[in-house]
Motif scaffolding. Structure first.
Motif, mmCIF file in Angstrom:
data_model
loop_
_atom_site.group_PDB
_atom_site.id
_atom_site.type_symbol
_atom_site.label_atom_id
_atom_site.label_comp_id
_atom_site.label_asym_id
_atom_site.label_seq_id
_atom_site.Cartn_x
_atom_site.Cartn_y
_atom_site.Cartn_z
ATOM 1 N N LYS A 60 0.833 -1.209 0.000
ATOM 2 C CA LYS A 60 0.000 0.000 0.000
ATOM 3 C C LYS A 60 0.863 1.251 0.000
ATOM 4 C CE LYS A 60 -3.871 -2.214 2.402
ATOM 5 N NZ LYS A 60 -4.673 -2.245 3.645
ATOM 6 N N LEU A 61 1.947 1.213 0.751
ATOM 7 C CA LEU A 61 2.862 2.346 0.792
ATOM 8 C C LEU A 61 3.444 2.621 -0.590
ATOM 9 C CD1 LEU A 61 4.303 4.341 2.727
ATOM 10 C CD2 LEU A 61 6.087 2.634 3.013
ATOM 11 N N SER A 62 3.785 1.560 -1.319
ATOM 12 C CA SER A 62 4.345 1.721 -2.662
ATOM 13 C C SER A 62 3.339 2.337 -3.633
ATOM 14 C CB SER A 62 4.811 0.365 -3.210
ATOM 15 O OG SER A 62 5.869 -0.150 -2.446
ATOM 16 N N GLY A 63 2.069 2.002 -3.504
ATOM 17 C CA GLY A 63 1.052 2.576 -4.373
ATOM 18 C C GLY A 63 1.026 4.094 -4.268
ATOM 19 N N PHE A 64 1.138 4.588 -3.052
ATOM 20 C CA PHE A 64 1.152 6.038 -2.837
ATOM 21 C C PHE A 64 2.424 6.674 -3.400
ATOM 22 C CE2 PHE A 64 2.666 9.503 -0.045
ATOM 23 C CZ PHE A 64 1.717 10.467 -0.360
ATOM 24 N N THR A 65 3.576 6.052 -3.135
ATOM 25 C CA THR A 65 4.836 6.651 -3.578
ATOM 26 C C THR A 65 4.979 6.628 -5.100
ATOM 27 O OG1 THR A 65 6.014 4.542 -3.263
ATOM 28 C CG2 THR A 65 5.983 6.070 -1.408
ATOM 29 N N LEU A 66 4.407 5.615 -5.751
ATOM 30 C CA LEU A 66 4.441 5.561 -7.215
ATOM 31 C C LEU A 66 3.621 6.694 -7.834
ATOM 32 C CD1 LEU A 66 4.090 1.712 -7.820
ATOM 33 C CD2 LEU A 66 6.111 3.108 -8.272
ATOM 34 N N MET A 67 2.536 7.068 -7.182
ATOM 35 C CA MET A 67 1.723 8.181 -7.671
ATOM 36 C C MET A 67 2.515 9.489 -7.669
ATOM 37 S SD MET A 67 -1.299 7.305 -8.689
ATOM 38 C CE MET A 67 -2.014 8.942 -8.712
#
Length: 402
Positions: free
Chosen positions: A283-290
């Protein structure tokens, strides 16, 4: 995978002194890979060549780094780690001296490849920190060492930009050689030795990399995600010096100052190591990719705006580096006895992605200028997000202390 499980070995504690030496060394060694980026304009002028040809210096440095990680980093699971680092340091110093003295662009390109290959030591230090750290604070310790690596990546451009502006680009590499000699001594005197866990031949060791890729879907996803993110990162940082010269008539020193701006993003990203100990890394990666996608949307409207570029740099570096730390938090939980090989698979993919990003950006710059670079970044960011969300795990990522 052919390994012989050895009895659990008591390893040294990760003391504050050890952690700081590893962090400083990681930052200063990885800087060798990026000194040339703000200097490409000066290098092209020195050798009376094109920007595309000068860009090969940066490309071959990253290809060399990936090559060094592929063929040398796995050895840290097989031989004593400090001993391996001390040997490789000799090649770093030699490569820096040849780089500084290069009589032609082709010699510089070849020397840059070997500089990249020998500067793979940070990819021994990060898994070493994960190995020595207590399980419940592994993410935090990885974050500290990665903070050094990220700041080294970014501030290297600032340092090389200033030195190149006032003393010439060759002085940058002479100074780096002196720094490496000091670090060589520090590593030899103060770093603890870590005994290897792998028992087997080098051929089987390398073959186990393929087995890891086949057996670990989380590793495959993290490697692909990291490669695409670093392609975006490298596309921007390779061409920003060209944009600043063309649209603002600014030199390598100003290009290097953008590294200071990016450092704020890297410092913020370092906090992700703590977060990864507490929350789901996917979930953390989803935000950082945005954040990466948003940064290139900002860039495409900021070709003539320094303020816009500054905001975009902070967002880009925060997104790329936070994603990187999140990826490592995931992969270092997979097989503790194979951390160096797992890190090798991930980081080789990561820097090969950077090489492709640099190649695309320098070629697109010649034909489509800044808009071509930004569209490439947006396209790669969207592809990364699609891949990420298409591989949503049904089970939550295991915490680091599992």
């Amino acid at each position: 995978m052919t390994t012989a499980a050895s009895p659990a070995k008591k390893h040294p504690e990760l003391t504050t002194l050890t952690l700081w030496i590893m962090t400083i060394a990681t930052g200063l060694i990885v800087a060798n890979l990026y000194y040339n980026q703000p200097l490409l304009e000066d290098i092209a002028r020195t050798f009376h060549t094109t920007k595309g040809k000068a860009g090969q210096v940066s490309i071959l440095t990253q290809v060399g780094y990936a090559t060094g990680m592929l063929f040398l980093a796995p050895l840290a699971d097989m031989v004593k780690r400090k001993r391996l680092m001390v040997i490789v340091f000799a090649f770093i110093v030699l490569s820096l001296i040849i780089t500084a003295m290069a009589p032609s662009i082709n010699v510089l390109i070849i020397a840059s490849f070997f500089l990249g290959a020998s500067s793979m030591i940070p990819q021994l230090l990060v898994p070493m920190a994960a190995h020595l750290a207590k399980p419940h604070e592994r993410g935090k310790k990885i974050g500290v060492v990665m903070g050094g690596l990220l700041i080294g990546i970014l501030l290297s451009r600032t340092v090389s930009g200033y030195i190149g502006e006032y003393f010439g680009w060759r002085a940058v590499f002479y100074a780096a050689a002196i720094i490496m000699l000091v670090l060589w001594l520090m590593i030899g005197l103060f770093l603890p030795e870590v005994e290897p866990d792998y028992k087997g031949s080098y051929k089987k060791l390398m073959g186990s990399l393929i087995t890891l890729v086949k057996e670990e879907p989380k590793l495959r996803l993290a490697a692909l995600r990291g490669a695409l993110c670093f392609a975006c990162f490298s596309a921007f940082w390779t061409t920003i010096v060209f944009l600043l010269k063309q649209n603002f008539d600014m030199g390598s020193a100003v290009a290097g100052e953008f590294g200071l701006v990016g450092a704020f993003g890297a410092i913020a990203a370092g906090m992700m190591g703590r977060l990864s100990d507490r929350m789901d890394a996917y979930k953390l990666s989803g935000f950082t990719l945005m954040l990466i996608l948003v940064s290139f949307i900002i860039f495409i409207f900021s070709g003539h705006s320094i303020i816009g570029l500054i905001i975009g740099v902070i967002v880009l570096d925060m997104g790329v580096q936070a994603t990187h730390i999140s990826n490592q938090s995931i992969i270092f939980t997979l097989k503790p006895e194979a951390r160096n090989r797992i890190n090798t698979v991930y980081m080789v993919s990561y820097f090969m992605g950077g090489s492709v990003g640099t190649l695309f950006a320098t070629q697109l710059w010649n034909n489509y200028q800044w808009n071509g670079v930004c569209i490439t970044g947006i396209t790669l960011s969207v592809i990364t997000l699609i891949i990420h969300f298409a591989n949503n795990p049904k089970a939550e990522t295991k915490p680091l202390n599992a």
